[in-house]
Motif scaffolding. Structure first.
Motif, PDB file in Angstrom:
ATOM      1  N   PHE A  76       0.826  -1.207   0.000  1.00  0.00           N
ATOM      2  CA  PHE A  76       0.000   0.000   0.000  1.00  0.00           C
ATOM      3  C   PHE A  76       0.869   1.270   0.000  1.00  0.00           C
ATOM      4  CE2 PHE A  76      -3.676  -2.375   2.269  1.00  0.00           C
ATOM      5  CZ  PHE A  76      -4.295  -2.624   1.058  1.00  0.00           C
ATOM      6  N   ALA A  77       1.975   1.245   0.742  1.00  0.00           N
ATOM      7  CA  ALA A  77       2.847   2.423   0.824  1.00  0.00           C
ATOM      8  C   ALA A  77       3.390   2.788  -0.552  1.00  0.00           C
ATOM      9  CB  ALA A  77       3.996   2.164   1.806  1.00  0.00           C
ATOM     10  N   ASP A  78       3.822   1.782  -1.321  1.00  0.00           N
ATOM     11  CA  ASP A  78       4.339   2.037  -2.665  1.00  0.00           C
ATOM     12  C   ASP A  78       3.229   2.521  -3.592  1.00  0.00           C
ATOM     13  OD1 ASP A  78       6.997   1.286  -2.101  1.00  0.00           O
ATOM     14  OD2 ASP A  78       6.480  -0.832  -2.330  1.00  0.00           O
ATOM     15  N   ALA A  79       2.040   1.955  -3.425  1.00  0.00           N
ATOM     16  CA  ALA A  79       0.917   2.354  -4.280  1.00  0.00           C
ATOM     17  C   ALA A  79       0.558   3.821  -4.076  1.00  0.00           C
ATOM     18  CB  ALA A  79      -0.295   1.465  -3.998  1.00  0.00           C
ATOM     19  N   PHE A  80       0.620   4.298  -2.833  1.00  0.00           N
ATOM     20  CA  PHE A  80       0.334   5.714  -2.589  1.00  0.00           C
ATOM     21  C   PHE A  80       1.478   6.599  -3.073  1.00  0.00           C
ATOM     22  CE2 PHE A  80      -2.815   4.142   0.553  1.00  0.00           C
ATOM     23  CZ  PHE A  80      -3.907   4.866   0.102  1.00  0.00           C
ATOM     24  N   THR A  81       2.712   6.141  -2.909  1.00  0.00           N
ATOM     25  CA  THR A  81       3.858   6.914  -3.392  1.00  0.00           C
ATOM     26  C   THR A  81       3.794   7.069  -4.902  1.00  0.00           C
ATOM     27  OG1 THR A  81       5.253   6.138  -1.565  1.00  0.00           O
ATOM     28  CG2 THR A  81       6.373   7.006  -3.507  1.00  0.00           C
ATOM     29  N   LEU A  82       3.402   6.005  -5.598  1.00  0.00           N
ATOM     30  CA  LEU A  82       3.277   6.032  -7.062  1.00  0.00           C
ATOM     31  C   LEU A  82       1.952   6.637  -7.509  1.00  0.00           C
ATOM     32  CD1 LEU A  82       4.708   2.470  -7.792  1.00  0.00           C
ATOM     33  CD2 LEU A  82       5.846   4.653  -8.236  1.00  0.00           C
ATOM     34  N   ARG A  83       1.103   6.973  -6.543  1.00  0.00           N
ATOM     35  CA  ARG A  83      -0.195   7.588  -6.804  1.00  0.00           C
ATOM     36  C   ARG A  83      -1.046   6.733  -7.752  1.00  0.00           C
ATOM     37  NH1 ARG A  83      -0.470  12.102  -4.267  1.00  0.00           N
ATOM     38  NH2 ARG A  83      -2.248  12.986  -5.373  1.00  0.00           N
ATOM     39  N   LEU A  84      -1.174   5.466  -7.356  1.00  0.00           N
ATOM     40  CA  LEU A  84      -1.967   4.524  -8.139  1.00  0.00           C
ATOM     41  C   LEU A  84      -3.424   4.561  -7.702  1.00  0.00           C
ATOM     42  CD1 LEU A  84       0.507   1.492  -8.152  1.00  0.00           C
ATOM     43  CD2 LEU A  84       0.200   3.252  -9.908  1.00  0.00           C
ATOM     44  N   PHE A  85      -3.941   5.741  -7.532  1.00  0.00           N
ATOM     45  CA  PHE A  85      -5.334   5.910  -7.127  1.00  0.00           C
ATOM     46  C   PHE A  85      -5.932   7.075  -7.892  1.00  0.00           C
ATOM     47  CE2 PHE A  85      -2.746   8.429  -4.194  1.00  0.00           C
ATOM     48  CZ  PHE A  85      -3.385   9.652  -4.194  1.00  0.00           C
ATOM     49  N   ARG A  86      -7.239   7.086  -7.927  1.00  0.00           N
ATOM     50  CA  ARG A  86      -7.959   8.200  -8.545  1.00  0.00           C
ATOM     51  C   ARG A  86      -8.756   8.883  -7.451  1.00  0.00           C
ATOM     52  NH1 ARG A  86     -12.977  10.837  -9.275  1.00  0.00           N
ATOM     53  NH2 ARG A  86     -12.618  12.261 -10.999  1.00  0.00           N
ATOM     54  N   ALA A  87      -8.614  10.185  -7.308  1.00  0.00           N
ATOM     55  CA  ALA A  87      -9.313  10.923  -6.257  1.00  0.00           C
ATOM     56  C   ALA A  87      -9.870  12.227  -6.819  1.00  0.00           C
ATOM     57  CB  ALA A  87      -8.373  11.213  -5.095  1.00  0.00           C
ATOM     58  N   SER A  88     -11.003  12.641  -6.281  1.00  0.00           N
ATOM     59  CA  SER A  88     -11.601  13.910  -6.687  1.00  0.00           C
ATOM     60  C   SER A  88     -11.231  14.980  -5.664  1.00  0.00           C
ATOM     61  CB  SER A  88     -13.123  13.787  -6.794  1.00  0.00           C
ATOM     62  OG  SER A  88     -13.682  13.364  -5.554  1.00  0.00           O
ATOM     63  N   LEU A  89     -11.053  16.189  -6.130  1.00  0.00           N
ATOM     64  CA  LEU A  89     -10.675  17.296  -5.252  1.00  0.00           C
ATOM     65  C   LEU A  89     -11.881  17.687  -4.399  1.00  0.00           C
ATOM     66  CD1 LEU A  89      -8.201  19.104  -4.683  1.00  0.00           C
ATOM     67  CD2 LEU A  89      -9.165  20.758  -6.270  1.00  0.00           C
ATOM     68  N   PHE A  90     -11.730  17.576  -3.097  1.00  0.00           N
ATOM     69  CA  PHE A  90     -12.811  17.895  -2.162  1.00  0.00           C
ATOM     70  C   PHE A  90     -12.695  19.330  -1.641  1.00  0.00           C
ATOM     71  CE2 PHE A  90     -14.077  18.127   2.377  1.00  0.00           C
ATOM     72  CZ  PHE A  90     -15.433  17.905   2.231  1.00  0.00           C
ATOM     73  N   LYS A  91     -11.473  19.765  -1.359  1.00  0.00           N
ATOM     74  CA  LYS A  91     -11.257  21.092  -0.783  1.00  0.00           C
ATOM     75  C   LYS A  91      -9.828  21.533  -1.037  1.00  0.00           C
ATOM     76  CE  LYS A  91     -10.934  21.567   3.767  1.00  0.00           C
ATOM     77  NZ  LYS A  91     -11.301  21.616   5.209  1.00  0.00           N
TER      78      LYS A  91
END
Length: 300
Positions: free
Chosen positions: A245-260
């Motif tokens: 999980f740590a590597d996945a977040f470092t590589l930004r392997l996620f899609r997120a919408s801007l909340f604020k």
């Protein structure tokens, strides 16, 4: 009238005194909540943003594999005591107890069941507690001891106990991060500060979004590294490329919408516009603004 010598002496003394108030101490140059923090004197540009990761989105399924949900991993770590620092909000200053966190996990409160009474008549469907076990009466006018009369009583363990949110119901993570352009390395960095577990309104009884707790990402990152066998981001196209999980977040392997994004009123984007459609469009517009800012800063 002040002499010229006295005037220059006052100016020099004033100049020497200023750094004591204006300079940031060596300790304050580094954000204690960041992994590999960038010192403030290297910041050419910085903006704090909040993003919402919907774990049910296809691109985020690697964090939400059945049986290996990141939400389940975090909850188990709280239960075991490995993850002890839980915060009420993303200021990361006010802690809540493990008991408070577990109380927030309750989906529906339990039902209090009366203890069995010797000599009292019970009727079909009545439920009693005896020696810590719940029993249901099968017939009318029963006075027998529940544990000794299987023909009169049916053990119904678990009935009346509180029910908890399942890991797959906790399908949102709100990430707070600092977007920093390092002027020395001429590169934009995303420094995650915290993660908040959220139950969406569609899963709660009152249809209102529920925050379970906030965790320092630094603590989570350490925990991910310590459990390479269970903190696994699943690559649905190639299992040889599963990652921690740590590597996945470092590589930004996620899609997120801007909340604020940080603003004087501390308002989320949805509160700045008249309707949800405008807010969604504004969120995308601000994402484009950040990308354009990164592009322009590369000139430095």
């Amino acid at each position: 009238m002040m002499s010229l010598k006295k005037f220059f002496a006052a100016v020099i003394l004033g100049a020497l005194a200023l750094p004591g108030y204006s300079q940031v101490s060596e300790l304050d140059q580094y954000n204690p909540n960041s992994i590999d923090p960038i010192p403030r004197y290297e910041h050419l540009f910085k903006r704090r943003v909040w993003r919402t990761i919907d774990l049910k989105e296809k691109q985020n399924k690697g964090f939400f594999a059945r049986g290996g949900e990141i939400t389940q991993f975090i909850i188990n770590s709280v239960r075991s005591g490995e993850l002890s620092d839980i915060y009420a909000n993303d200021s990361l200053t006010t802690r809540i107890s493990k008991e408070d966190f577990m109380d927030r996990l309750v989906y529906q409160e339990g039902v209090e069941i009366e203890q069995w009474q010797n000599g009292f008549e019970y009727y079909e469907g009545d439920r009693v507690r005896y020696n810590g076990v719940t029993y249901t009466a099968i017939f009318d006018e029963i006075t027998s001891v529940p544990s000794e009369s299987p023909d009169d009583w049916e053990a119904t363990p678990g009935y009346g106990a509180a029910t908890f949110f399942l890991p797959r119901q906790i399908s949102k993570i709100r990430v707070m991060e600092d977007v920093i352009f390092d002027k020395r390395r001429s590169r934009l960095y995303h420094k995650i500060q915290s993660m908040e577990l959220i139950v969406p309104g569609s899963e709660t009884l009152d249809q209102v979004e529920l925050s379970l707790g906030v965790f320092k990402y630094k603590d989570l990152h350490k925990l991910f590294r310590e459990h390479p066998e269970s903190a696994i981001w699943v690559n649905r196209y190639n299992s040889a490329e599963n990652k921690n999980f740590a590597d996945a977040f470092t590589l930004r392997l996620f899609r997120a919408s801007l909340f604020k994004y940080e603003n004087p009123d501390n308002d989320p984007i949805v509160d700045m516009y008249q309707n949800r459609k405008e807010a969604v469009m504004a969120s995308e517009w601000w994402e484009m603004q950040l990308m354009e800012k990164e592009h322009n800063l590369w000139e430095y």
